[in-house]
Write a protein that holds these residues in place. Structure first.
Motif, PDB file in Angstrom:
ATOM      1  N   GLU A 131     -16.054  -3.742 -39.703  1.00  0.00           N
ATOM      2  CA  GLU A 131     -14.805  -2.978 -39.719  1.00  0.00           C
ATOM      3  C   GLU A 131     -13.576  -3.830 -40.031  1.00  0.00           C
ATOM      4  O   GLU A 131     -12.462  -3.305 -40.092  1.00  0.00           O
ATOM      5  CB  GLU A 131     -14.607  -2.275 -38.380  1.00  0.00           C
ATOM      6  N   VAL A 132     -13.759  -5.124 -40.213  1.00  0.00           N
ATOM      7  CA  VAL A 132     -12.653  -6.017 -40.552  1.00  0.00           C
ATOM      8  C   VAL A 132     -12.644  -6.217 -42.062  1.00  0.00           C
ATOM      9  O   VAL A 132     -13.597  -6.796 -42.604  1.00  0.00           O
ATOM     10  CB  VAL A 132     -12.783  -7.371 -39.827  1.00  0.00           C
ATOM     11  N   PRO A 133     -11.634  -5.755 -42.782  1.00  0.00           N
ATOM     12  CA  PRO A 133     -11.617  -5.863 -44.247  1.00  0.00           C
ATOM     13  C   PRO A 133     -11.787  -7.304 -44.724  1.00  0.00           C
ATOM     14  O   PRO A 133     -11.207  -8.231 -44.156  1.00  0.00           O
ATOM     15  CB  PRO A 133     -10.236  -5.318 -44.622  1.00  0.00           C
ATOM     16  N   VAL A 134     -12.628  -7.480 -45.740  1.00  0.00           N
ATOM     17  CA  VAL A 134     -12.962  -8.741 -46.430  1.00  0.00           C
ATOM     18  C   VAL A 134     -13.597  -9.792 -45.518  1.00  0.00           C
ATOM     19  O   VAL A 134     -13.785 -10.926 -45.936  1.00  0.00           O
ATOM     20  CB  VAL A 134     -11.760  -9.355 -47.179  1.00  0.00           C
ATOM     21  N   ALA A 135     -13.944  -9.442 -44.289  1.00  0.00           N
ATOM     22  CA  ALA A 135     -14.640 -10.399 -43.425  1.00  0.00           C
ATOM     23  C   ALA A 135     -16.095 -10.538 -43.879  1.00  0.00           C
ATOM     24  O   ALA A 135     -16.710  -9.561 -44.310  1.00  0.00           O
ATOM     25  CB  ALA A 135     -14.598  -9.940 -41.971  1.00  0.00           C
ATOM     26  N   PRO A 136     -16.656 -11.728 -43.805  1.00  0.00           N
ATOM     27  CA  PRO A 136     -18.063 -11.893 -44.181  1.00  0.00           C
ATOM     28  C   PRO A 136     -18.979 -11.179 -43.197  1.00  0.00           C
ATOM     29  O   PRO A 136     -18.610 -10.982 -42.029  1.00  0.00           O
ATOM     30  CB  PRO A 136     -18.268 -13.415 -44.120  1.00  0.00           C
ATOM     31  N   PRO A 137     -20.148 -10.771 -43.630  1.00  0.00           N
ATOM     32  CA  PRO A 137     -21.076 -10.080 -42.724  1.00  0.00           C
ATOM     33  C   PRO A 137     -21.574 -11.009 -41.630  1.00  0.00           C
ATOM     34  O   PRO A 137     -21.755 -12.211 -41.850  1.00  0.00           O
ATOM     35  CB  PRO A 137     -22.206  -9.636 -43.652  1.00  0.00           C
ATOM     36  N   GLY A 138     -21.802 -10.441 -40.462  1.00  0.00           N
ATOM     37  CA  GLY A 138     -22.308 -11.229 -39.349  1.00  0.00           C
ATOM     38  C   GLY A 138     -23.810 -11.070 -39.203  1.00  0.00           C
ATOM     39  O   GLY A 138     -24.441 -10.231 -39.847  1.00  0.00           O
ATOM     40  N   SER A 139     -24.384 -11.900 -38.353  1.00  0.00           N
ATOM     41  CA  SER A 139     -25.820 -11.834 -38.100  1.00  0.00           C
ATOM     42  C   SER A 139     -26.091 -10.965 -36.887  1.00  0.00           C
ATOM     43  O   SER A 139     -25.196 -10.647 -36.104  1.00  0.00           O
ATOM     44  CB  SER A 139     -26.370 -13.251 -37.862  1.00  0.00           C
TER      45      SER A 139
END
Length: 204
Positions: A131-139
């Motif tokens: 939900e955070v714009p342009v944040a990298p995907p988390g594991s």
């Protein structure tokens, strides 16, 4: 690890900004040569010196002791804010300074407080970074045991807004007791924003 990928992306963005600044310096020097061909010294600017931000907590806000091991057996620390292109990231660390092991499998529970210790209206914490714009995907979270003396880390990510955040209220998860910690600098998360989190992982 998420922190490594984030620093790489932020570093690339900062390099781009630095390159623009360098080209701007060349243009400025050329204009100076045209307006001041005799190279006469120009008076230097007088800059106002701003007082440093006080690290003393408000008397109404109870924070984690500066040193020693809290009665919970867990000690929290926050790193400095990394950021570029409006994306902010911070590392949250949790050290088992007690004598009992802790089982972890999920995300930290975090909320952002203002200078008076009240939650900032509209700031919502999300598990993950989708939900955070342009944040990298988390594991995905994975279970592990935090033994005495060991440290776990999680990431906090948000988009830049007003500098309203003074404290973080943190806990290993939503079922455990909270403690307030004060970062070294204000958090520019502002109202009506989303704070994304990455799952706890053993510190390498």
């Amino acid at each position: 690890m998420i922190a490594i990928r984030l620093r790489s992306s932020c570093g690339a963005a900062l390099v781009g900004v630095l390159a623009l600044a360098t080209s701007g310096c060349g243009l400025s020097a050329e204009l100076d040569r045209e307006t001041n061909p005799e190279r006469k010294p120009t008076p230097s600017e007088t800059r106002a010196v701003l007082p440093p931000v006080s690290a003393t907590p408000s008397p109404s806000v109870s924070v984690q002791p500066v040193s020693g091991c809290p009665s919970s057996g867990l000690r929290f620390e926050v790193g400095r804010v990394d950021g570029a292109m409006g994306l902010r990231a911070m590392t949250l660390s949790m050290t088992n300074c007690g004598e009992q092991p802790y089982e972890l499998n999920g995300y930290p529970s975090v909320s952002v407080l203002d200078e008076a210790g009240a939650p900032i209206p509209g700031v919502r914490t999300a598990e993950g970074t989708d939900e955070v714009p342009v944040a990298p995907p988390g594991s995905a979270p994975e279970p592990f045991t935090l033994k005495p003396g060991e440290t776990a880390r999680a990431g906090l990510l948000w988009r830049m807004a007003a500098e309203d955040g003074t404290y973080l209220r943190v806990a290993p998860d939503k079922k455990r007791d909270f403690v307030n910690v004060r970062p070294e600098e204000p958090l520019d998360i502002g109202p009506e924003n989303i704070l994304g989190t990455t799952p706890w992982a053993p510190a390498s």
